[in-house]
Design a protein around this motif. Structure first.
Motif: not given
Length: 758
Positions: A344-349
């Motif tokens: 999930r990109k929000t967590i990667v960010d």
């Protein structure tokens, strides 16, 4: 018509596992399984001429058979037939019937059937081929263990079976796949993130083509070229960019290595999820379909990973890695999640993407940090990623990128520091695996509980080895004496009580043997903060073993801790429990030689398993009390498995550690399970486990369903029914004019599966 009869002839498949007789009371039990290979339905059972007289039938789940032959999870293919004195000792006709199809076999109640047929392990040609891969193994483990290893290689034929597995399990119905995609309620964009640097045009094209070939279309390919110097890179990327607007390319002005290049690709990603792809690997054309199918079932998922395999330069697939579900202790030992990972990109960010200074292990560092933010982690048990084996790749030569393994070590060290866990990390048995040495911060008395009944020689060897191999551990030994009668045993008790008066205690328990109750009562007589259950036929090998086990048992997330047990001939007796094995549970890697790395290194790293054996098992006393100790309805078998599953249900992870080694002489005190009464008791314990833990028996979260349930040697599971369903229907066989071809095809399929199931 004749051709049809050939097909019907093999429609009912059966096997008699065993016949157990009670000579004194003139009764017997017959255990086996049967089903219709065409309909995948179970069959009706009859004893011809004795349909109701002196015979009772019981249907049974056989997880091993259901798994092997791709039967429905609820199929009761197994059976147990009980015979009383009216039929005891006779030769009877057992009839299997399903619809209009039936088969009759002779059942000889005077005969004992072998439980398993032993295949001939040796084949000269295959031995020669296998021997070419054994030089390194021989240098580490010697001639005797190398011969044992060759036997396993020859027996399980994993490459041959993997080719067959691919044919069976990757035969997708494209029409159904496309229909599923149209019906998805949730169709998120997946951003494939790919750094590029001086890769050969052939591999780069194959990589990008594998994304273009995805059946799921809501994707974007985010490429960051890391200032490549090869002239073919930019024209090739520009060509693909013109071909499809979903392909986005950014050209870095300076070489920043893989972490910075991956972050550059991440910056142009607009999807809800990002998938990681190396520039010389390929995706299965169904990869994104499988990911989004899972997301439609679990929209809360933050991390999704799949199984993977290796891809040669001539596009031959091999070495499939069928992984476990989420296993935090395995992840601290090696990056088993690896490919194909979708995040999930929000967590990667949130965690800042990839970190500079971790090149070569940047994805390992990422997943360690990512999984500290979520427990919504899902595993797809399908091979969705093909890791290219080229000369300078770690897939072929792990030593080609030594810096990567130093970065991996640093990643694990950082993880412990972030989590406030004191410990040190060292490189393991081979590149890419790591040993975690936890510092003892929650010390306490260890109560070692040893049930026994006579057998003074083994008990003495056990107790002597405990004291001999102990360091400065604080421990007490509680002997749970269950009916000893021999003078030599009592003299031994007296000797130890005097010699170790503050550490040795005998609790007399005169009662019928019940392993669970004996241990539960002994716990009440103990004082330890930690409980270490130990068989009386154990001999310790590893110095400082108690502290090593405690270092893991003290961790709040960990439940039971098990150890590596050997038979006296230095082959593996216990290396974790696999559920579904033989119907309920069995030991993994049983019979492997000492020194073997095991399946993808599992014998030389710490592993999460659903259960470990109570022949040597440590647990915090508070956790023992929280789950109510051992289940006393399980008097002999599966009590440790049930106990560990209760811990897992409590949210604890059970751990098997590779570097605490002991010899196990295997139940000398109680004898073998060879009487009619013991057989009946054992079946009742099987029923208990299936009633209470069928979910895990059917699908062990720490043992992939693509691996066999027939034994614990991690062989690939192949199934005839899946082949017939996926590749050849009965009508397809009927269309073949040559009857011999029909027979040959059927025999080939049956032979392939029979090599494993019987």
């Amino acid at each position: 018509m004749e051709r049809k009869s050939v097909v019907e002839q093999e429609e009912i498949k059966y096997f008699i596992d065993k016949i157990v007789k009670d000579e004194e009371n003139h009764c017997a039990s017959v255990q086996g399984w049967a089903f219709n290979t065409k309909t995948k339905e179970t069959v009706e059972l009859y004893i011809v001429g004795h349909e109701s007289e002196g015979v009772t039938f019981k249907r049974d789940f056989r997880i091993d058979v259901n798994n092997k032959y791709c039967l429905p999870d609820d199929a009761k293919a197994g059976f147990i037939i009980e015979f009383d004195e009216k039929t005891y000792g006779k030769i009877l006709n057992l009839k299997f019937k399903n619809g209009q199809v039936s088969k009759v076999i002779k059942l000889n109640l005077k005969k004992n059937y072998d439980y398993l047929k032993k295949p001939n392990l040796f084949n000269a040609t295959r031995l020669v081929n296998t021997a070419t891969r054994t030089i390194g193994y021989f240098s580490r483990n010697g001639l005797k263990n190398t011969i044992r290893k060759i036997k396993f290689e020859v027996k399980y034929k994993n490459q041959e079976n993997y080719n067959f597995w691919i044919e069976v399990h990757e035969d997708y119905d494209i029409k159904k796949v496309l229909d599923d995609i149209r019906k998805f309620d949730y169709s998120p964009k997946i951003s494939i993130v790919m750094p590029v640097y001086n890769v050969e045009a052939e591999w780069l094209s194959a990589c990008i083509d594998s994304v273009l070939n995805q059946h799921y279309k809501n994707w974007e390919l985010c490429i960051a070229d890391d200032c490549s110097t090869d002239e073919h890179i930019k024209p090739l990327l520009e060509s693909y960019k013109r071909q499809d607007p979903r392909i986005k390319v950014i050209y870095r002005e300076e070489n920043g290595h893989i972490s910075q290049a991956s972050n550059s690709a991440m910056e142009i990603a607009t999807g809800e999820f990002v998938g990681l792809l190396d520039n010389d690997d390929t995706l299965s054309e169904f990869a994104l379909y499988e990911v989004v199918k899972l997301l439609n079932e679990h929209q809360e998922a933050d991390l999704i990973y799949s199984d993977e395999d290796k891809l040669s330069e001539d596009n031959k697939r091999s070495q499939p890695f069928f992984k476990t579900d989420w296993a935090p202790d395995i992840l601290l030992a090696t990056n088993y999640i690896c490919h194909f990972g979708v995040y999930r990109k929000t967590i990667v960010d949130e965690i800042g993407g990839f970190r500079k200074g971790y090149e070569g292990a940047q994805d390992y560092d990422l997943v360690l940090r990512f999984t500290e933010k979520t427990d919504k982690i899902y595993h797809i048990q399908k091979v969705l990623y093909h890791w290219r084996m080229i000369s300078n790749s770690t897939a072929v030569n792990p030593d080609s990128k030594g810096y990567a393994f130093e970065a991996g070590k640093k990643s694990v060290e950082d993880a412990l520091a972030r989590r406030g866990i004191k410990g040190s990390i060292s490189h393991g048995a081979f590149p890419g695996v790591y040993n975690v040495e936890y510092e003892i911060v929650d010390d306490g008395l260890v109560s070692i509980i040893i049930p026994t009944r006579d057998n003074a020689v083994d008990l003495k060897a056990c107790v002597d080895s405990i004291f001999e191999k102990a360091a400065d551990e604080k421990f007490e030994i509680i002997i749970a004496d269950n009916g000893s009668e021999k003078e030599e045993t009592f003299k031994l008790f007296e000797y130890y009580t005097k010699k170790y008066k503050d550490q040795f205690k005998v609790v007399r328990l005169d009662m019928p043997f019940n392993f669970s109750r004996i241990n539960n009562l002994a716990v009440k007589e103990s004082n330890g903060k930690y409980l270490l259950f130990l068989n009386n036929d154990i001999k310790v090998i590893t110095p400082g073993w108690i502290k090593r086990m405690m270092s893991l048992a003290q961790q709040e997330r960990i439940g039971a801790v098990g150890a590596k047990l050997y038979y006296p001939d230095n082959t593996i007796q216990h290396a974790g429990v696999l559920l579904g094995m033989g119907g309920v549970a069995g030991h993994g890697h049983c019979g492997y030689p000492r020194g073997d790395y095991g399946y993808f290194g599992k014998l030389v790293i710490n592993n999460n398993y659903s259960a470990v054996t109570a022949a040597c098992m440590m647990v915090k006393r508070k956790d023992f009390d929280a789950v109510g100790g051992f289940e006393e309805k399980l008097t002999v078998a599966f009590n440790d498995v049930d106990f560990c599953l209760k811990l897992y249900a409590l949210g604890k992870f059970n751990v098997w550690i590779h570097d605490v080694e002991l010899y196990h002489y295997e139940s000398k005190s109680r004898g073998s399970e060879d009487t009619y009464q013991k057989y009946k008791r054992f079946n009742s314990e099987i029923d208990f486990m299936k009633k209470h833990w069928l979910k895990y028996v059917k699908n062990d979260p720490f043992y992939n369903t693509n691996l066999t349930r027939v034994d614990g040697n991690y062989a690939i599971c192949v199934d005839i029914v899946g082949y017939v369903k996926g590749k050849k229907t009965d009508s397809d066989f009927d269309e073949i004019e040559d009857e011999k071809k029909v027979k040959d095809k059927r025999n080939k399929c049956n032979k392939k599966i029979d090599e494993h199931i019987i």
